[in-house]
Design a protein around this motif. Structure first.
Motif, PDB file in Angstrom:
ATOM      1  N   TYR A  31      44.751 -22.245  80.052  1.00  0.00           N
ATOM      2  CA  TYR A  31      45.255 -21.250  80.997  1.00  0.00           C
ATOM      3  C   TYR A  31      45.463 -19.910  80.313  1.00  0.00           C
ATOM      4  CZ  TYR A  31      45.391 -23.716  85.335  1.00  0.00           C
ATOM      5  OH  TYR A  31      44.991 -24.330  86.493  1.00  0.00           O
ATOM      6  N   TRP A  32      46.111 -19.956  79.152  1.00  0.00           N
ATOM      7  CA  TRP A  32      46.449 -18.674  78.522  1.00  0.00           C
ATOM      8  C   TRP A  32      45.306 -18.080  77.709  1.00  0.00           C
ATOM      9  CZ3 TRP A  32      49.953 -15.790  80.534  1.00  0.00           C
ATOM     10  CH2 TRP A  32      50.932 -16.407  81.329  1.00  0.00           C
TER      11      TRP A  32
ATOM     12  N   TYR B 112      41.670 -18.803  81.245  1.00  0.00           N
ATOM     13  CA  TYR B 112      41.792 -18.443  82.666  1.00  0.00           C
ATOM     14  C   TYR B 112      42.553 -17.128  82.875  1.00  0.00           C
ATOM     15  CZ  TYR B 112      40.384 -23.311  82.982  1.00  0.00           C
ATOM     16  OH  TYR B 112      39.708 -24.489  82.821  1.00  0.00           O
ATOM     17  N   PHE B 113      43.528 -16.846  82.037  1.00  0.00           N
ATOM     18  CA  PHE B 113      44.308 -15.612  82.191  1.00  0.00           C
ATOM     19  C   PHE B 113      43.887 -14.545  81.181  1.00  0.00           C
ATOM     20  CE2 PHE B 113      48.149 -18.369  83.724  1.00  0.00           C
ATOM     21  CZ  PHE B 113      47.569 -18.500  84.965  1.00  0.00           C
TER      22      PHE B 113
ATOM     23  N   HIS C 222      52.874  -9.826  83.046  1.00  0.00           N
ATOM     24  CA  HIS C 222      52.506  -8.755  83.981  1.00  0.00           C
ATOM     25  C   HIS C 222      51.753  -7.662  83.230  1.00  0.00           C
ATOM     26  CE1 HIS C 222      55.648 -10.603  86.416  1.00  0.00           C
ATOM     27  NE2 HIS C 222      56.478 -10.413  85.421  1.00  0.00           N
TER      28      HIS C 222
ATOM     29  N   ARG D 176      40.682 -10.840  83.792  1.00  0.00           N
ATOM     30  CA  ARG D 176      41.537 -10.340  84.875  1.00  0.00           C
ATOM     31  C   ARG D 176      41.145  -8.906  85.236  1.00  0.00           C
ATOM     32  NH1 ARG D 176      44.373 -14.609  87.109  1.00  0.00           N
ATOM     33  NH2 ARG D 176      45.883 -13.143  87.945  1.00  0.00           N
TER      34      ARG D 176
ATOM     35  N   THR E  49      55.170 -16.220  82.379  1.00  0.00           N
ATOM     36  CA  THR E  49      54.598 -15.194  83.258  1.00  0.00           C
ATOM     37  C   THR E  49      54.275 -13.942  82.458  1.00  0.00           C
ATOM     38  OG1 THR E  49      55.983 -16.043  85.029  1.00  0.00           O
ATOM     39  CG2 THR E  49      54.979 -13.926  85.410  1.00  0.00           C
TER      40      THR E  49
ATOM     41  N   ASP F  50      48.807  -6.714  87.795  1.00  0.00           N
ATOM     42  CA  ASP F  50      48.291  -8.070  87.925  1.00  0.00           C
ATOM     43  C   ASP F  50      49.201  -9.005  87.147  1.00  0.00           C
ATOM     44  OD1 ASP F  50      45.847  -9.847  88.610  1.00  0.00           O
ATOM     45  OD2 ASP F  50      46.215 -10.240  86.488  1.00  0.00           O
ATOM     46  N   SER F  51      49.572 -10.087  87.771  1.00  0.00           N
ATOM     47  CA  SER F  51      50.471 -11.040  87.111  1.00  0.00           C
ATOM     48  C   SER F  51      49.800 -12.390  86.947  1.00  0.00           C
ATOM     49  CB  SER F  51      51.733 -11.227  87.949  1.00  0.00           C
ATOM     50  OG  SER F  51      52.388  -9.998  88.096  1.00  0.00           O
ATOM     51  N   SER F  52      50.070 -13.033  85.832  1.00  0.00           N
ATOM     52  CA  SER F  52      49.594 -14.393  85.594  1.00  0.00           C
ATOM     53  C   SER F  52      50.810 -15.250  85.336  1.00  0.00           C
ATOM     54  CB  SER F  52      48.698 -14.451  84.358  1.00  0.00           C
ATOM     55  OG  SER F  52      47.649 -13.542  84.477  1.00  0.00           O
ATOM     56  N   SER F  53      50.785 -16.441  85.866  1.00  0.00           N
ATOM     57  CA  SER F  53      51.948 -17.301  85.684  1.00  0.00           C
ATOM     58  C   SER F  53      51.505 -18.751  85.715  1.00  0.00           C
ATOM     59  CB  SER F  53      52.938 -17.035  86.813  1.00  0.00           C
ATOM     60  OG  SER F  53      54.043 -17.879  86.691  1.00  0.00           O
ATOM     61  N   ASP F  54      52.044 -19.542  84.833  1.00  0.00           N
ATOM     62  CA  ASP F  54      51.691 -20.961  84.839  1.00  0.00           C
ATOM     63  C   ASP F  54      52.837 -21.794  84.308  1.00  0.00           C
ATOM     64  OD1 ASP F  54      49.925 -23.240  85.072  1.00  0.00           O
ATOM     65  OD2 ASP F  54      49.947 -23.266  82.881  1.00  0.00           O
TER      66      ASP F  54
END
Lengths: 434, 169
Positions: free
Chosen positions: A231-232, A235-236, A406, A241, A404, A354-358
């Motif tokens: 994810y980190w 994907y993020f 930002h 992004r 998270t 844009d924010s990413s969170s997992d």
């Protein structure tokens, strides 16, 4: 009745697909074979699994077609292990395999950006493809009048047999196992790997859920950590992004122009009904990434400077840069917008938070919800279940920990190209700390 | 930017304090279903419609200091309570076109999370005939009885009946 029998028919010979993750994907059921041959399923060859990630990791050109076959193969392997065990109903096998194969069939080109701009929903399209006037529906219907609805229910997580649903959607399911390994393989990253076969071997059906033998806990830990890393790291990834932001802005601009009567040099004929909010299922199925990339290519020549610039950025990978933002920086949002306007840069198209969170793993707590079913470990007595984070120190340390991030994306080149003594440039540089 | 966040903050502000993530999730879903323009994507999870996007927006609102999340415990169950902060009020003061949904927000907030969950499940299946929707809710949800169902449908009818005409955010 004869037709129904045909749908449950086994192929005379097993068919196989060569696959880089599973080595071979085995097909014995005629229905599965026929579903793969439909126009709606073949369309998935033209939709990348990871959208814009190929601009960051050049290997990430793999399609949703390969992933869908991979999920089917994992479901097939797991069901082979479940066969003849209590709690597994063999009559659900074909249904599970169809749901695994078709779980992503409603994805469109660059789904997430499209959903943001046009309010489409790939899960609704999955349901519509399975239940609507399609080749897939007609094939499924031959297996029983209610069979398409059952497949749609499993994918929509509303099917009565929760064990079947868990196979396709849970915190450790066929979908995630395939995409983690497949995406790691194609991006070329070294994380994302785990011992999937070991996990299969310790999976057990238990009432309405899938549980894991305690002896396989370390393989499950490895899977959770792989997911976290992917994810980190993939994907993020901020470049991906950024590409997603630019792509979203292109779609937004094209929609605004179309709705305001702009005369495109290259008329977006396949996108008309989308822009007009009247898209039919057939219109949707005609879209793929080749169509979208064609328009991005030709729109570089449009008279609208914003559309042509954004398309040029996407096609030539001149993406936006970013700064981390915090609460304090968010408060300067209005000032930043004003400075952009003063500089002649439209903030609606050149500025985006844009924010990413997992949350890598969590379990359901009574009264509260992340709506996640826990991963349960089966103790050596063969009866008692313990929730994973209570047994595993590694998983316990990250359970319920949401991370998270930002970021604010903007075109640094455009800002730096402003006249040296411009007040707006000075303000923007100060606000963005560049 | 942050228009959708502002709508969530406005909802919390107008409802007063909202006790529980589940309750907030279901309130937004119900409002969205009856036509209020909340745009969060919802998926059906094991216990009803749930939005990962809303979870993230809430977290961001907390990070920005616009809402306060406080953990409380009642009868051994943990809840997260949400209310607007002074900074949140300033944020809302600078945001245009906020919803005014005080009365419906309070009406929803007065119900339990469990009841709103049932209402959400029934609304999720509103394309089905009522009998089938009830069957679905019983298969998927908890042990709902006929009285629960009846009350939920009466509640839904009242929501639609009292929905302001020509509402916009």
């Amino acid at each position: 009745m004869v037709v129904v029998t045909q749908r449950f028919e086994r192929l005379n010979e097993e068919k196989v697909f060569k696959d880089p993750v599973h080595r071979y994907i085995h097909v014995r059921d005629r229905l599965i074979w026929d579903l793969i041959g439909t126009a709606e399923f073949q369309r998935l060859r033209r939709i990348r699994q990871l959208g814009t990630t190929f601009l960051t990791f050049h290997g990430a050109e793999h399609s949703r077609f390969g992933h869908s076959l991979g999920v089917y193969e994992i479901a097939r392997q797991v069901i082979n292990i479940f066969k003849n065990r209590n709690d597994w109903d063999d009559s659900e096998t074909l249904l599970s395999l169809c749901a695994a194969l078709l779980h992503d069939v409603g994805h469109g080109p660059f789904s997430h950006s499209f959903e943001k701009v046009f309010g489409t929903d790939h899960e609704q399209y999955t349901q519509a493809i399975i239940l609507g006037d399609t080749e897939i529906h007609r094939l499924l219907e031959q297996a029983g009048g209610d069979f398409p609805q059952k497949v749609a229910d499993v994918i929509g997580k509303t099917y009565k047999n929760r064990l079947v649903v868990s196979l396709i959607s849970s915190q450790i399911d066929a979908d995630r196992m395939d995409y983690l390994l497949r995406d790691a393989y194609f991006t070329g990253v070294s994380y994302g790997h785990f011992d999937m076969e070991r996990i299969w071997r310790v999976m057990r059906p238990c009432n309405d859920q899938i549980v894991f033998k305690l002896s396989g806990m370390h393989a499950v830990e490895d899977y959770i950590m792989s997911r976290y890393q992917m994810y980190w790291q993939v994907y993020f990834h901020p470049v991906t992004r950024s590409a997603e932001v630019v792509l979203t802005k292109i779609l937004h601009r094209a929609k605004v122009l179309y709705q305001s009567g702009f005369r495109f040099r290259h008329q977006p004929v396949p996108l008309r009904t989308l822009f007009e909010g009247k898209m039919t299922l057939q219109d949707y199925l005609r879209l793929d990434e080749a169509v979208i990339m064609y328009f991005f290519q030709v729109w570089q020549e449009e008279d609208d400077p914003i559309l042509s610039d954004l398309c040029s950025r996407f096609m030539n990978r001149r993406l936006f840069k970013y700064v981390q933002i915090s609460k304090d920086q968010l408060n300067v949002d209005d000032k930043l917008k004003e400075a952009f306007i003063k500089a002649g840069i439209d903030p609606d198209y050149y500025l985006e938070v844009d924010s990413s969170s997992d949350c890598p793993y969590d379990f359901y707590r009574p009264g509260e919800e992340e709506e996640r079913l826990p991963i349960q470990l089966l103790m050596p007595d063969g009866k008692t279940l313990h929730e994973l984070s209570l047994e595993s120190d590694v998983v316990g340390a990250i359970t319920g920990k949401r991370r998270t991030d930002h970021k604010l994306y903007y075109p640094k080149d455009k800002v730096l190209a402003l006249p040296e003594h411009s007040i707006a440039k000075k303000e923007i540089c100060e606000l963005l700390h560049i | 930017m942050l228009e959708d966040h502002a709508k969530i903050a406005a909802l919390i502000h107008q409802a007063g304090e909202i006790a529980g993530r589940k309750k907030l999730q279901k309130m937004v879903y119900i409002l969205q279903k009856i036509g209020f323009p909340f745009h969060e994507t919802y998926r059906f999870h094991f216990y009803g419609p749930y939005s990962e996007e809303l979870t993230m927006q809430l977290e961001e609102l907390c990070d920005f200091g616009f809402i306060l999340e406080k953990q409380t415990e009642t009868s051994g169950e943990h809840y997260y309570c949400y209310r607007l902060t002074e900074e949140g009020e300033t944020f809302l003061a600078h945001t245009k076109q906020l919803p005014y949904i005080k009365s419906i927000a309070e009406k929803l907030n007065a119900e339990t999370a469990a009841f709103l969950e049932l209402v959400s499940i029934l609304l999720y299946f509103d394309r089905l005939p009522r009998k089938s929707a009830i069957e679905k809710a019983q298969v998927i949800g908890k042990d709902y009885n006929q009285t629960d169902m009846q009350r939920a449908y009466t509640f839904i009818a009242a929501l639609y009946a009292n929905k302001p005409v020509g509402l916009s955010l």
